[in-house]
Design an enzyme around this catalytic site. Structure first.
Site, PDB file in Angstrom:
ATOM      1  N   HIS A  19       3.687  -3.372  -2.673  1.00 47.85           N
ATOM      2  CA  HIS A  19       2.994  -2.208  -2.103  1.00 47.85           C
ATOM      3  C   HIS A  19       1.505  -2.232  -2.418  1.00 47.85           C
ATOM      4  O   HIS A  19       0.675  -1.991  -1.563  1.00 47.85           O
ATOM      5  CB  HIS A  19       3.603  -0.903  -2.636  1.00 47.85           C
ATOM      6  CG  HIS A  19       4.921  -0.586  -2.012  1.00 47.85           C
ATOM      7  ND1 HIS A  19       5.124   0.484  -1.176  1.00 47.85           N
ATOM      8  CD2 HIS A  19       6.109  -1.226  -2.083  1.00 47.85           C
ATOM      9  CE1 HIS A  19       6.373   0.491  -0.760  1.00 47.85           C
ATOM     10  NE2 HIS A  19       7.003  -0.535  -1.307  1.00 47.85           N
ATOM     11  N   ASP A 112       0.337   5.520  -0.047  1.00 45.15           N
ATOM     12  CA  ASP A 112       1.605   4.802   0.073  1.00 45.15           C
ATOM     13  C   ASP A 112       2.698   5.849   0.233  1.00 45.15           C
ATOM     14  O   ASP A 112       2.671   6.906  -0.395  1.00 45.15           O
ATOM     15  CB  ASP A 112       1.863   3.971  -1.186  1.00 45.15           C
ATOM     16  CG  ASP A 112       3.054   3.052  -1.001  1.00 45.15           C
ATOM     17  OD1 ASP A 112       2.821   1.852  -0.851  1.00 45.15           O
ATOM     18  OD2 ASP A 112       4.208   3.527  -0.978  1.00 45.15           O
TER      19      ASP A 112
END
Ligand code: UDP
Length: 478
Positions: A19, A112
């Site tokens: 990520h 995110d």
């Protein structure tokens, strides 16, 4: 126009898995396009992991910086652990983030999806919130339509194939390849979907030419507001960027150096690179099958072994000894190198000797393989990797399947063990020099050229980055 203040964008990556790596690249891409990028980090130690490349960008006069949020200790720690995401009680983080954002409001925050808790804070301050979740367009469309139409509810068993309805191509999956959380009865948007729908839009690390039908389907049919801005890994032009990028575990520098020298001595496209990303833990039993498969294939290899799945109260001395012996034997005969922990993946894939990638089909790894023009042996294990496999093998024709059928979470024990014969056969098909391999390599090289063009001035992703910046600019002016 030049006298205007630049658009100010905050990027708030989630630390775990693949990520953070693409989000840092994304922040760098936007600053290269003239935005002022600030990367929010939850801990100083984490910020140190990507500080160097940001410093290098600053010396190029890019407007990019890192801000470490002042979070309570425990809260900061729990944001760095993949096992805590995305379920942690994060109320302790909300106040400090709110304080920071109200003191220094940006023109948008890119978060995110695992930082779900931050959405509330950002939305309450009326700051445009953009979502990043690390997947490509194709897998997003698959996920969406499985959820909408529930084709998996009509099959007799976990291994019966079903067709995902509504997509531009015929895409078949089985229940056993779906994430556990996607197997429940359909109906209603999931929490992640709801957060996206309420956002200003979604940035996707992909490029139009790679999955054009699905970019169109996502935007036009599924009515999602999205910008395809990748492959963002291509912003790592510098050798230092490539070798330091994302390093998450210790590296045996001496061995790595030896490995890079050894690669120099090999024929072009003759070596297979094996890595299952930053999270997945394979069992010793599986590792030993991989070892035998590689040995029997007679193909040269670089094999990165990350974390290993171990059950408590079990001894793995024999298995570990086998691996150590295998590694020694292979190195002595010049057949291959085993790296424990971490390897600079882009450097490896871009090496001219590397001609194939055995991969778990994480989206970053998939794009990095495309960006190196390297065909793949697909071995999906978790997350949306089974969808990525379909794209790579059936739609793009740049990979062959090893035969993985069982989805399991990255930290779970998996029942399925892929045998050595399957590993050997798949590796030979990709790096064995046959016609199939030549064709796949041709298609992969073609995609590599398209990827490079997409991020150059006038390319599809380049234009999308500029379009988002312009939209934020007009929002700011109004
Ligand atoms: N990576 C790396 N070296 C390693 C393992 C992983 O550089 O030894 C990087 C890889 O280049 C990619 C990311 O970590 O950018 C992994 O992301 P991906 O989406 O492929 O898989 P995940 O780790 O999220 O399962």
């Amino acid at each position: 126009m030049d006298s205007e203040l630049p658009v100010e964008m905050y990027f708030f990556p989630f630390v775990g898995g693949g990520h953070q790596i693409p989000m840092i690249d994304t922040a760098r891409v936007f600053s290269a396009h003239g935005a002022k990028s600030t990367i929010l980090s939850t801990t100083l130690s984490n910020a140190l992991r990507f500080r160097n490349c940001i410093h290098r960008d600053q010396t190029l006069h890019r407007l990019i910086t890192i801000h470490v949020l002042d979070l309570p200790n425990d809260a900061a720690k729990s944001t760095t652990s993949m096992s805590a995401a995305p379920f942690t009680d994060t109320s302790a983080f909300q106040q400090p983030l709110k304080h920071f954002l109200s003191q220094h409001p940006p023109d948008c925050v890119v978060i995110d999806i695992f930082h779900r808790w931050a959405s509330e804070v950002i939305d309450s301050l009326g700051i445009p919130r953009i979502v990043f979740n690390g997947n490509g367009f194709f897998s997003r469309c698959v996920r969406q339509n499985v959820g909408r139409f529930g084709p998996h509810e009509k099959v007799g068993s976990d291994s019966d194939p079903f067709v995902v309805p509504g997509l531009p191509d015929r895409v078949e999956l089985t229940m056993s390849q779906l994430p556990i959380f996607a197997r429940k009865k359909s109906g209603g948007a999931d929490k992640i979907g709801q957060l996206e729908d309420k956002s200003f839009g979604i940035v996707v690390n992909s490029f139009y030419e790679l999955e054009s039908k699905y970019v169109d389907y996502f935007k036009n049919d599924l009515k999602k507001k999205a910008w395809g801005i990748g492959p963002v890994s291509l912003c790592n032009g510098d050798e230092a960027d490539k070798s330091e990028r994302g390093q998450a575990a210790s590296v045996d520098e001496e061995k790595l150096k030896w490995c890079l020298n050894w690669l120099e001595s090999k024929e072009p496209n003759s070596v297979v690179y094996i890595s299952f990303g930053s999270l997945v833990r394979l069992s010793y039993k599986q590792l030993i099958e991989i070892g035998h498969g590689l040995e029997n294939s007679t193909v040269c290899f670089v094999w990165v072994i990350g974390k290993v799945f171990v059950s408590e109260n079990e001894s793995y001395e024999d298995e570990e000894n086998w691996l150590v012996g295998f590694e020694k034997r292979m190195r002595e005969i010049g057949r291959g190198v085993v790296l424990r922990g971490w390897a600079p993946q882009i450097l490896m894939l871009e090496h001219k000797s590397v001609g194939g990638f055995v991969s778990h089909c994480g989206w970053n790894s998939t794009l990095e393989s495309v960006c190196a023009g390297v065909p793949m042996v697909t071995w999906p294990l978790s997350a949306e990797q089974f969808s990525n496999e379909k794209l790579i093998t059936d739609l793009l024709g740049i990979g062959v399947q090893v035969g993985s059928r069982e989805w399991a979470s990255w930290n779970m024990e998996r029942k399925e063990v892929i045998g050595r014969e399957k590993v050997e056969a798949a590796v030979r098909r990709v790096v064995g020099g046959g016609d199939e391999a030549v064709e796949m390599r041709k298609r992969a090289s073609d995609l590599l050229e398209k990827a490079k063009r997409a991020v150059e001035e006038g390319g599809s992703s380049y234009e999308e980055v500029d379009a988002l910046i312009s939209e934020l600019k007009s929002l700011k002016q109004n």
